[in-house]
Design an enzyme around this catalytic site. Structure first.
Site, PDB file in Angstrom:
ATOM      1  N   ASP A  94      70.175 107.971 124.197  1.00 56.30           N
ATOM      2  CA  ASP A  94      71.126 107.001 124.746  1.00 56.30           C
ATOM      3  C   ASP A  94      71.948 106.396 123.611  1.00 56.30           C
ATOM      4  O   ASP A  94      71.396 106.022 122.560  1.00 56.30           O
ATOM      5  CB  ASP A  94      70.371 105.894 125.489  1.00 56.30           C
ATOM      6  CG  ASP A  94      71.320 104.992 126.265  1.00 56.30           C
ATOM      7  OD1 ASP A  94      71.776 105.410 127.335  1.00 56.30           O
ATOM      8  OD2 ASP A  94      71.595 103.873 125.788  1.00 56.30           O
TER       9      ASP A  94
ATOM     10  N   GLU B  77      76.194 107.510 129.351  1.00 54.49           N
ATOM     11  CA  GLU B  77      76.108 107.718 127.905  1.00 54.49           C
ATOM     12  C   GLU B  77      74.760 108.274 127.485  1.00 54.49           C
ATOM     13  O   GLU B  77      74.388 108.234 126.318  1.00 54.49           O
ATOM     14  CB  GLU B  77      76.371 106.398 127.166  1.00 54.49           C
ATOM     15  CG  GLU B  77      75.280 105.356 127.300  1.00 54.49           C
ATOM     16  CD  GLU B  77      75.423 104.488 128.540  1.00 54.49           C
ATOM     17  OE1 GLU B  77      74.805 103.411 128.557  1.00 54.49           O
ATOM     18  OE2 GLU B  77      76.147 104.876 129.480  1.00 54.49           O
TER      19      GLU B  77
END
Length: 340
Positions: free
Chosen positions: A199, A243
């Site tokens: 992440d 993301e």
């Protein structure tokens, strides 16, 4: 066994006939593989001369060897003679259609049997075309090219359906499919499977600060950095969502997973993308959760695929809570996490 030279003596000069005027509009077609199966050596040489300037040509003199080759290697299209000893073309076609590894390969029958009944039989077996001898070289070449172009564009569509349009990594659908396949294979063969959940740190703040266009560019760069670490065809890099990315590493133990995870950390740092809102280094960084499933050391019923993914997710959250820009990891056997 019948020779196509009997009514086509010009095939002996097929190489000189086609080598000069055979430019290909799409260079990617050159990489395609055409397999020719015929028990007559003269026919094989003629077909090689006719097509070798456009495709990789594989010559097989019998059906059994052709089938074995197609199972092990990639073949795009097969030109298959019908009248062969041991196994004729019809039986070979049926065998290819029954095998999951070869069922998708288009087949064009090339034969002296030109009756409508024979043609119908070939097409009912699953062939895409049926060409009777004596051959018209120009027509045969165009028929093969039409099939190859269709195969090429179908493959491109298949690839596009598996790829995330923004980053070029595998999309979520493909990622889930490959993860399931590798997880099942790991259980079957008792190997190890490593899963990285990655992440981008404080990405929402990055978007708020620099805008979504710059945010998209950041996602592309991070994806490229992760994919640059990939070293094997079997390693899968996918966009899990937003993301967040995932890396599936089959046949990889904890030590190997940590090597990859730390390379990803360093690659992203080396991008040196400015991120004023990231309190750690003022550049874009990532946090990584790593879970390793060692099938030999676990009872199969103790961990499901969902449970395995959950373990990697837990380590990702642990990395976030530990200050970000780091790796946390666990093995399914012990479920003990550590920081790297």
């Amino acid at each position: 066994m019948e020779s196509i030279y009997m009514t086509n003596p010009e095939l002996s000069s097929a190489n000189s006939q086609w080598s000069l005027g055979s430019s290909i509009d799409n260079n990617e077609l050159i990489q395609q593989t055409l397999m020719v199966v015929d028990d007559y050596e003269g026919n094989l040489h003629a077909m090689d001369a006719l097509f070798k300037s456009e495709y990789k040509v594989v010559l097989q003199s019998n059906a059994k060897d052709a089938i074995n080759y197609a199972i092990q290697e990639e073949v795009d299209l097969i030109l298959l003679d019908v009248d062969m000893p041991d196994m004729n073309g019809y039986d070979a076609c049926a065998a290819l259609r029954e095998n999951v590894m070869t069922a998708h390969i288009p087949i064009i029958f090339v034969t002296a049997a030109d009756s409508q009944d024979e043609e119908e039989k070939g097409l009912l077996l699953g062939a895409v075309d049926y060409v009777a001898k004596p051959l018209n070289l120009s027509i045969l070449r165009k028929r093969v090219r039409n099939q190859m172009e269709s195969i090429h564009y179908r493959k491109k569509l298949e690839i596009l359906s598996c790829v995330d349009g923004l980053t070029g990594a595998s999309n979520r659908r493909q990622l889930d499919t490959m993860l399931l396949q590798h997880y099942s294979s790991t259980i079957r063969f008792g190997n190890c499977l490593a899963l990285l959940m990655i992440d981008i740190d404080n990405f929402k703040l990055y978007n708020d600060t620099y805008g979504h266009i710059q945010g998209d560019q950041c996602l592309k760069q991070v994806a490229e950095a992760i994919m640059a670490v990939r070293r094997r065809e079997t390693d899968i890099v996918g966009r899990y969502g937003g993301e967040e990315f995932a890396v599936v590493l089959p046949d990889t133990d904890l030590e190997g997973g940590l090597v990859v995870a730390n390379k990803v950390l360093n690659r992203v740092r080396e991008l040196n993308i400015e991120h004023k809102g990231n309190s750690t280094k003022k550049i874009v960084t990532v946090s990584i959760g790593l879970a390793v499933f060692a099938a030999k050391q676990c009872k199969h019923q103790e961990i499901s695929l969902e449970g395995f993914i959950h373990q990697a997710d837990k380590q990702l959250y642990a990395a976030k809570n530990s200050g970000k820009n780091c790796v946390r990891y666990t093995t399914v056997k012990t479920a003990v996490s550590q920081k790297s």
